[in-house]
Scaffold this active site. Structure first.
Site, PDB file in Angstrom:
ATOM      1  CG  PHE A 162       7.927  23.687  -5.003  1.00 11.87           C
ATOM      2  CD1 PHE A 162       7.895  22.312  -4.866  1.00 11.87           C
ATOM      3  CD2 PHE A 162       9.156  24.333  -4.870  1.00 11.87           C
ATOM      4  CE1 PHE A 162       9.057  21.589  -4.623  1.00 11.87           C
ATOM      5  CE2 PHE A 162      10.315  23.620  -4.618  1.00 11.87           C
ATOM      6  CZ  PHE A 162      10.268  22.239  -4.495  1.00 11.87           C
ATOM      7  CG  ASP A 163       0.094  24.926  -6.620  1.00 12.05           C
ATOM      8  OD1 ASP A 163      -0.099  26.160  -6.525  1.00 12.05           O
ATOM      9  OD2 ASP A 163      -0.793  24.081  -6.391  1.00 12.05           O
TER      10      ASP A 163
END
Length: 316
Positions: A162-163
């Site tokens: 994930f960012d």
């Protein structure tokens, strides 16, 4: 007793995200719905190749084989197809031996109203409009890019990356960067380094994955989570404090400070990477399956573009 989805991770997926239906989609765009429907009927027993989300879905469903008498994951096909044209997708599901038995075929109507009914935790689609409607309805969703050509899924482990800002965390800090620049962002994060960020659109998904991880001994856990963010020191401190507040421990974190995320994601071997910035997703999608998370209202990307055009670049 009705079947209960509330205690499971529920993935909603379009047939085009699960299987490679780009030829069929081109027929729909260029020749219309009647030609598309006829093509699907004529080829409903022809095999379909895996699409962008296929490796992730297959790996998640295999979690159900690891704990006796309990299903951890359910997958629901959520599609604008009619039941008639959707038959080909279910034939392909059977051919690939995927444990998927539920579907919603809306016959060209919007899909977002049905996501809450099926308790969807994550919706994956190739269609930008359907994904934006899902985000606006409060459901974690991502627009998937074309599958990488040479991707090989890791064995015996699910790896999801994930960012941070505008994905796991709220867009508050990234909005400051987008509107006021890197220095203002750095000052804000240093001032609030011990204050947890608000939840972003994928926070509940992270919590659900964390709950699954806790079903297994740490050394044997089949789910591995990474954060791959453009943040760097000292802005990394707020990420750590936020995860502590949420009682979530990620397995790996990469604070890249503007470096290309693609090489790190390839080394991590992500089944899927989620980011809100189109530029990051385009580069990542060359090496790992990737999806763009459109921020609700679409305001952040516009602010970034305005800054670039004004010559005020930088990376939070």
């Amino acid at each position: 007793m009705p079947y209960d989805l509330s205690d499971k991770l529920v993935i909603g997926i379009s047939s085009r995200a699960l299987f490679d239906l780009e030829v069929e989609n081109a027929i729909y765009d260029q020749q219309g719905v009647d030609a598309y429907a006829q093509y699907q009927r004529d080829h409903e027993n022809d095999p379909l190749q895996p699409g962008t989300a296929f490796p992730l879905v297959k790996a998640l469903l295999q979690l159900n084989e690891l704990i006796a008498d309990r299903r951890l994951v359910e997958v629901v096909v959520i599609s604008r197809n009619t039941p008639d044209t959707g038959l080909r997708a279910f034939n392909a599901i059977a051919a690939h031996k995927l444990d998927i038995s539920r579907a919603a075929f809306t016959g060209g109507g919007p899909t977002a109203p049905y996501l809450q009914a099926f308790k969807i935790d994550l919706f994956l689609s190739r269609d930008t409009g359907d994904v934006q409607e899902a985000i606006d309805a409060g459901v974690a969703a991502a627009q998937l890019y074309a599958a990488p050509l040479d991707y090989s899924a890791p064995d015996k482990q699910i790896r999801i990356a994930f960012d941070g800002d505008a994905v796991l965390f709220s867009a508050e800090s990234e909005r400051i960067f987008a509107e006021k620049g890197l220095e203002a962002f750095a000052r804000h994060e240093q001032r609030h380094r011990k204050k947890a960020m608000k939840e972003g659109p994928f926070a509940k998904l992270l919590l659900a994955l964390s709950a699954i991880q806790k079903q297994f001994p740490p050394a044997q856990c089949p789910v591995r989570i990474a954060i791959v963010t453009a943040r760097n020191s000292p802005a990394h401190q707020r990420v750590i404090h936020t995860l502590r507040t949420w009682n979530v421990t990620v397995d790996e974190a990469f604070f890249l400070g503007g470096l290309n995320k693609a090489e790190v994601l390839q080394a991590f071997g992500a089944h899927m990477f989620f980011d809100d910035q189109e530029g990051h997703v385009q580069k990542a999608a060359v090496v790992v399956p990737s999806g763009r998370v459109p921020y609700k209202g679409g305001t952040l990307e516009g602010a970034r573009v305005a800054r670039v055009r004004a010559g005020k670049s930088g990376t939070p």
